[in-house]
Design a protein around this motif. Structure first.
Motif, short mmCIF file in Angstrom:
data_model
loop_
_atom_site.label_atom_id
_atom_site.label_comp_id
_atom_site.label_asym_id
_atom_site.label_seq_id
_atom_site.Cartn_x
_atom_site.Cartn_y
_atom_site.Cartn_z
N PHE A 14 14.91 -0.71 15.15
CA PHE A 14 15.27 -0.59 16.57
C PHE A 14 16.52 0.25 16.75
O PHE A 14 16.59 1.08 17.64
N LEU A 15 17.50 0.05 15.88
CA LEU A 15 18.73 0.83 15.95
C LEU A 15 18.46 2.31 15.73
O LEU A 15 18.96 3.17 16.46
N LEU A 16 17.64 2.63 14.73
CA LEU A 16 17.33 4.03 14.45
C LEU A 16 16.53 4.68 15.57
O LEU A 16 16.70 5.86 15.87
N LEU A 17 15.64 3.92 16.20
CA LEU A 17 14.85 4.46 17.30
C LEU A 17 15.68 4.65 18.57
O LEU A 17 15.34 5.48 19.41
N SER A 18 16.77 3.90 18.71
CA SER A 18 17.57 4.00 19.92
C SER A 18 18.63 5.12 19.84
O SER A 18 19.26 5.43 20.85
N LEU A 19 18.83 5.72 18.69
CA LEU A 19 19.81 6.79 18.54
C LEU A 19 19.31 8.07 19.20
O LEU A 19 18.12 8.33 19.25
N GLY A 20 20.25 8.88 19.68
CA GLY A 20 19.90 10.17 20.26
C GLY A 20 19.88 11.24 19.18
O GLY A 20 20.86 11.43 18.47
N TYR A 21 18.76 11.94 19.07
CA TYR A 21 18.62 12.94 18.02
C TYR A 21 18.64 14.37 18.56
O TYR A 21 18.18 15.28 17.91
N SER A 22 19.19 14.58 19.73
CA SER A 22 19.23 15.93 20.28
C SER A 22 20.34 16.73 19.60
O SER A 22 21.38 16.19 19.21
#
Length: 80
Positions: A14-22
Protein backbone atom coordinates in the motif's frame (compact mmCIF):
# COMPACT_ATOMS: atom_id res chain seq x y z
CA UNK A 1 3.48 -15.33 12.58
CA UNK A 2 2.16 -15.64 9.03
CA UNK A 3 -0.54 -13.08 9.76
CA UNK A 4 2.10 -10.54 10.78
CA UNK A 5 4.08 -11.24 7.60
CA UNK A 6 0.95 -10.83 5.46
CA UNK A 7 0.02 -7.58 7.21
CA UNK A 8 3.53 -6.17 6.77
CA UNK A 9 3.56 -7.16 3.10
CA UNK A 10 0.17 -5.53 2.51
CA UNK A 11 1.24 -2.38 4.36
CA UNK A 12 4.44 -2.14 2.31
CA UNK A 13 2.49 -2.73 -0.91
CA UNK A 14 0.00 0.00 0.00
CA UNK A 15 2.84 2.39 0.83
CA UNK A 16 4.59 1.72 -2.48
CA UNK A 17 1.36 2.16 -4.44
CA UNK A 18 0.60 5.47 -2.73
CA UNK A 19 3.95 7.08 -3.66
CA UNK A 20 4.13 9.57 -6.51
CA UNK A 21 6.31 8.33 -9.34
CA UNK A 22 6.18 11.36 -11.62
CA UNK A 23 9.48 12.67 -12.91
CA UNK A 24 10.66 15.96 -11.43
CA UNK A 25 10.65 19.01 -13.67
CA UNK A 26 13.90 19.46 -15.53
CA UNK A 27 15.64 16.27 -14.51
CA UNK A 28 19.24 15.64 -13.65
CA UNK A 29 20.59 16.66 -17.06
CA UNK A 30 19.35 20.23 -16.61
CA UNK A 31 20.73 20.30 -13.07
CA UNK A 32 24.19 19.28 -14.22
CA UNK A 33 24.16 21.69 -17.16
CA UNK A 34 22.96 24.66 -15.09
CA UNK A 35 25.34 23.96 -12.17
CA UNK A 36 28.38 23.06 -14.23
CA UNK A 37 30.81 25.19 -12.23
CA UNK A 38 29.81 23.56 -8.92
CA UNK A 39 30.47 20.06 -10.18
CA UNK A 40 34.09 20.66 -11.14
CA UNK A 41 34.30 17.80 -13.66
CA UNK A 42 34.62 18.79 -17.33
CA UNK A 43 32.81 15.76 -18.80
CA UNK A 44 29.04 15.41 -18.23
CA UNK A 45 29.10 11.61 -18.17
CA UNK A 46 31.95 11.55 -15.67
CA UNK A 47 30.15 14.13 -13.54
CA UNK A 48 27.04 11.96 -13.36
CA UNK A 49 29.08 8.84 -12.62
CA UNK A 50 31.13 10.56 -9.94
CA UNK A 51 28.24 12.50 -8.43
CA UNK A 52 25.34 10.08 -8.35
CA UNK A 53 26.60 6.60 -9.14
CA UNK A 54 29.14 6.75 -6.32
CA UNK A 55 26.26 6.59 -3.83
CA UNK A 56 24.71 3.73 -5.79
CA UNK A 57 27.99 1.80 -5.74
CA UNK A 58 28.38 2.41 -2.02
CA UNK A 59 24.89 1.00 -1.44
CA UNK A 60 25.65 -2.08 -3.55
CA UNK A 61 28.91 -2.68 -1.68
CA UNK A 62 27.11 -2.37 1.66
CA UNK A 63 24.44 -4.82 0.52
CA UNK A 64 27.05 -7.33 -0.66
CA UNK A 65 29.02 -7.01 2.59
CA UNK A 66 25.84 -7.54 4.64
CA UNK A 67 24.93 -10.63 2.58
CA UNK A 68 28.40 -12.14 3.03
CA UNK A 69 28.37 -11.53 6.79
CA UNK A 70 24.84 -12.96 7.00
CA UNK A 71 25.84 -16.17 5.23
CA UNK A 72 28.95 -16.43 7.36
CA UNK A 73 26.85 -16.21 10.52
CA UNK A 74 24.17 -18.51 9.11
CA UNK A 75 26.70 -21.21 8.26
CA UNK A 76 28.16 -21.20 11.75
CA UNK A 77 31.08 -18.84 11.52
CA UNK A 78 34.66 -19.94 11.93
CA UNK A 79 35.19 -23.64 12.68
CA UNK A 80 37.13 -24.30 15.87
Amino acid sequence: MRAVAVLLTLALGFLLLSLGYSAPYGGSYEYYVSNWSEIGIPNLVSAILAGWRAYDSLGEASLLFTAVIGFYILLGGKKK
